[in-house]
Design a protein around this motif. Structure first.
Motif, PDB file in Angstrom:
ATOM      1  N   LEU A   1     -48.430  27.289  68.726  1.00 35.48           N
ATOM      2  CA  LEU A   1     -47.516  27.256  69.871  1.00 35.48           C
ATOM      3  C   LEU A   1     -47.305  28.649  70.449  1.00 35.48           C
ATOM      4  O   LEU A   1     -47.430  28.860  71.664  1.00 35.48           O
ATOM      5  CB  LEU A   1     -46.175  26.650  69.442  1.00 35.48           C
ATOM      6  N   LEU A   2     -46.997  29.613  69.598  1.00 39.83           N
ATOM      7  CA  LEU A   2     -46.694  30.956  70.085  1.00 39.83           C
ATOM      8  C   LEU A   2     -47.939  31.689  70.568  1.00 39.83           C
ATOM      9  O   LEU A   2     -47.874  32.464  71.533  1.00 39.83           O
ATOM     10  CB  LEU A   2     -45.986  31.754  68.995  1.00 39.83           C
ATOM     11  N   ALA A   3     -49.069  31.453  69.921  1.00 43.20           N
ATOM     12  CA  ALA A   3     -50.309  32.118  70.347  1.00 43.20           C
ATOM     13  C   ALA A   3     -50.713  31.686  71.754  1.00 43.20           C
ATOM     14  O   ALA A   3     -51.298  32.474  72.507  1.00 43.20           O
ATOM     15  CB  ALA A   3     -51.424  31.830  69.355  1.00 43.20           C
ATOM     16  N   GLY A   4     -50.381  30.461  72.132  1.00 39.08           N
ATOM     17  CA  GLY A   4     -50.753  29.960  73.442  1.00 39.08           C
ATOM     18  C   GLY A   4     -49.660  30.053  74.486  1.00 39.08           C
ATOM     19  O   GLY A   4     -49.841  29.609  75.620  1.00 39.08           O
ATOM     20  N   TRP A   5     -48.527  30.645  74.130  1.00 41.85           N
ATOM     21  CA  TRP A   5     -47.366  30.686  75.027  1.00 41.85           C
ATOM     22  C   TRP A   5     -47.397  31.886  75.959  1.00 41.85           C
ATOM     23  O   TRP A   5     -47.737  32.994  75.547  1.00 41.85           O
ATOM     24  CB  TRP A   5     -46.090  30.721  74.181  1.00 41.85           C
ATOM     25  N   THR A   6     -47.034  31.680  77.208  1.00 37.66           N
ATOM     26  CA  THR A   6     -46.871  32.772  78.162  1.00 37.66           C
ATOM     27  C   THR A   6     -45.408  33.199  78.154  1.00 37.66           C
ATOM     28  O   THR A   6     -44.536  32.424  78.577  1.00 37.66           O
ATOM     29  CB  THR A   6     -47.273  32.333  79.582  1.00 37.66           C
ATOM     30  N   PRO A   7     -45.094  34.391  77.666  1.00 39.55           N
ATOM     31  CA  PRO A   7     -43.694  34.820  77.556  1.00 39.55           C
ATOM     32  C   PRO A   7     -42.980  34.841  78.903  1.00 39.55           C
ATOM     33  O   PRO A   7     -43.582  35.073  79.955  1.00 39.55           O
ATOM     34  CB  PRO A   7     -43.804  36.227  76.957  1.00 39.55           C
ATOM     35  N   THR A   8     -41.664  34.622  78.840  1.00 45.22           N
ATOM     36  CA  THR A   8     -40.843  34.550  80.048  1.00 45.22           C
ATOM     37  C   THR A   8     -40.248  35.901  80.439  1.00 45.22           C
ATOM     38  O   THR A   8     -39.603  36.006  81.485  1.00 45.22           O
ATOM     39  CB  THR A   8     -39.708  33.541  79.835  1.00 45.22           C
ATOM     40  N   SER A   9     -40.449  36.922  79.623  1.00 43.45           N
ATOM     41  CA  SER A   9     -39.936  38.260  79.936  1.00 43.45           C
ATOM     42  C   SER A   9     -40.682  39.273  79.078  1.00 43.45           C
ATOM     43  O   SER A   9     -41.296  38.915  78.064  1.00 43.45           O
ATOM     44  CB  SER A   9     -38.432  38.343  79.658  1.00 43.45           C
ATOM     45  N   PRO A  10     -40.627  40.564  79.454  1.00 43.28           N
ATOM     46  CA  PRO A  10     -41.249  41.591  78.608  1.00 43.28           C
ATOM     47  C   PRO A  10     -40.657  41.623  77.200  1.00 43.28           C
ATOM     48  O   PRO A  10     -41.392  41.796  76.215  1.00 43.28           O
ATOM     49  CB  PRO A  10     -40.970  42.891  79.368  1.00 43.28           C
ATOM     50  N   ALA A  11     -39.342  41.441  77.083  1.00 41.56           N
ATOM     51  CA  ALA A  11     -38.715  41.444  75.761  1.00 41.56           C
ATOM     52  C   ALA A  11     -39.203  40.264  74.928  1.00 41.56           C
ATOM     53  O   ALA A  11     -39.443  40.393  73.716  1.00 41.56           O
ATOM     54  CB  ALA A  11     -37.195  41.406  75.899  1.00 41.56           C
ATOM     55  N   ALA A  12     -39.359  39.111  75.571  1.00 42.01           N
ATOM     56  CA  ALA A  12     -39.851  37.929  74.860  1.00 42.01           C
ATOM     57  C   ALA A  12     -41.296  38.131  74.416  1.00 42.01           C
ATOM     58  O   ALA A  12     -41.702  37.639  73.360  1.00 42.01           O
ATOM     59  CB  ALA A  12     -39.738  36.691  75.747  1.00 42.01           C
ATOM     60  N   ALA A  13     -42.079  38.862  75.191  1.00 45.11           N
ATOM     61  CA  ALA A  13     -43.469  39.132  74.819  1.00 45.11           C
ATOM     62  C   ALA A  13     -43.530  39.987  73.554  1.00 45.11           C
ATOM     63  O   ALA A  13     -44.330  39.730  72.644  1.00 45.11           O
ATOM     64  CB  ALA A  13     -44.191  39.830  75.967  1.00 45.11           C
ATOM     65  N   VAL A  14     -42.677  40.997  73.481  1.00 47.62           N
ATOM     66  CA  VAL A  14     -42.628  41.844  72.292  1.00 47.62           C
ATOM     67  C   VAL A  14     -42.191  41.028  71.081  1.00 47.62           C
ATOM     68  O   VAL A  14     -42.781  41.117  70.002  1.00 47.62           O
ATOM     69  CB  VAL A  14     -41.674  43.034  72.514  1.00 47.62           C
ATOM     70  N   ALA A  15     -41.160  40.200  71.264  1.00 43.07           N
ATOM     71  CA  ALA A  15     -40.662  39.367  70.165  1.00 43.07           C
ATOM     72  C   ALA A  15     -41.710  38.351  69.731  1.00 43.07           C
ATOM     73  O   ALA A  15     -41.854  38.067  68.537  1.00 43.07           O
ATOM     74  CB  ALA A  15     -39.374  38.672  70.580  1.00 43.07           C
ATOM     75  N   ARG A  16     -42.453  37.789  70.678  1.00 43.53           N
ATOM     76  CA  ARG A  16     -43.522  36.840  70.346  1.00 43.53           C
ATOM     77  C   ARG A  16     -44.577  37.508  69.479  1.00 43.53           C
ATOM     78  O   ARG A  16     -45.012  36.944  68.461  1.00 43.53           O
ATOM     79  CB  ARG A  16     -44.145  36.292  71.638  1.00 43.53           C
ATOM     80  N   ASP A  17     -44.991  38.718  69.869  1.00 46.68           N
ATOM     81  CA  ASP A  17     -46.025  39.421  69.108  1.00 46.68           C
ATOM     82  C   ASP A  17     -45.535  39.770  67.702  1.00 46.68           C
ATOM     83  O   ASP A  17     -46.286  39.653  66.718  1.00 46.68           O
ATOM     84  CB  ASP A  17     -46.463  40.676  69.852  1.00 46.68           C
TER      85      ASP A  17
END
Length: 200
Positions: free
Chosen positions: A24-40
Motif C-alpha cells: 500500500l505505502l510503496a504504491g501511494w502518492t503522498p499528499t504533502s512533502p511531510a507525508a512523503a518523508v514519513a512514508r519513506d
C-alpha cells in the motif's frame, strides 16, 4: 542489563498485514512533502519485517487511524482521548486478525465511534510519525484514511474516549492533538474524488 529480544510471534501473525502495508505505502502518492518523508521512513521501518506491525517493536510500529466525516462532508468526528486529554482522530494499534491496513483502520473507527456502516476510502490521506508511551517509549508510524458515516449516525463513547463530538472543519476543538488538523483537507478531497466504499 541487555534488552530482551522481541517475541517471534509477530513474524507469523502479522505477515499478511505487513505485506499489505508495504504494498500500500510503496504504491501511494503522498499528499504533502511531510507525508512523503514519513512514508519513506515507514517503509524503512517495515524492512524489519512483520514485527514492525506490532506494538512489541520498540523502535516503532505501524498504526492506523481515520478522520470520520458526516454524510455531507461538513462535519468531522473527533474523540477526547482518555489518556492524552486531547481531541484526536479515531484509530490505534493493528491486531493480528486485521486482514489489511484499511481493515485495521475501519475496525478501530467502528470500535471507537460505535457507528455501524462506516465507509472508508482505501487510499491513505496522510502518514505521520510521532512519539508515544508504548513499551516504555516508541514511535507510531500512523497511516491515516478518510471515513464517511451514514446519514443519521449516532456515535457512542468507547472505553478509550472521554467524549466524542462532531465539529465544523474550521472550528475544531481545543486542546487538539498535533497532526489532526492536517487531515481535514485531504479527507474532504477523498470524499469529492469518489464515493467512499466499504473496506475489502
Amino acid at each position: 542489563m541487555p534488552e530482551a529480544p522481541p517475541t517471534t510471534a509477530p513474524a507469523t501473525t502479522y505477515a499478511a498485514l505487513h505485506a499489505d502495508a508495504t504494498t500500500l505505502l510503496a504504491g501511494w502518492t503522498p499528499t504533502s512533502p511531510a507525508a512523503a518523508v514519513a512514508r519513506d521512513r515507514t517503509l524503512a521501518l517495515l524492512a524489519a519485517g512483520p514485527v514492525a506491525m506490532s506494538r512489541e517493536h520498540r523502535p516503532g510500529h505501524v498504526t492506523a487511524s481515520v478522520l470520520v466525516l458526516d454524510a455531507t462532508g461538513t462535519w468531522v468526528l473527533l474523540c477526547l482521548h482518555g489518556k492524552l486529554h486531547r481531541w484526536v482522530q479515531l484509530g490505534g494499534h493493528c491486531e493480528p486478525g486485521d486482514p489489511t491496513l484499511v481493515g485495521a483502520a475501519l475496525r478501530e473507527a467502528t470500535e471507537e465511534s460505535g457507528i455501524a456502516g462506516l465507509r472508508i476510502d482505501p487510499v491513505p490521506i496522510d502518514v505521520d510519525i510521532h512519539p508515544v508511551g508504548c513499551q516504555g517509549g516508541s514511535l507510531h508510524h500512523d497511516v491515516r484514511f478518510a471515513v464517511v458515516a451514514p446519514a443519521g449516525a449516532v456515535e457512542q463513547v468507547s472505553d478509550e474516549s472521554a467524549a466524542l463530538g462532531w465539529f465544523p472543519p474550521d472550528r475544531l476543538p481545543e486542546p487538539l492533538a498535533d497532526g489532526t488538523v492536517q487531515l481535514v483537507a485531504p479527507a474532504r478531497a477523498a470524499l469529492r474524488r469518489s464515493p467512499l466504499r466499504p473496506a475489502p
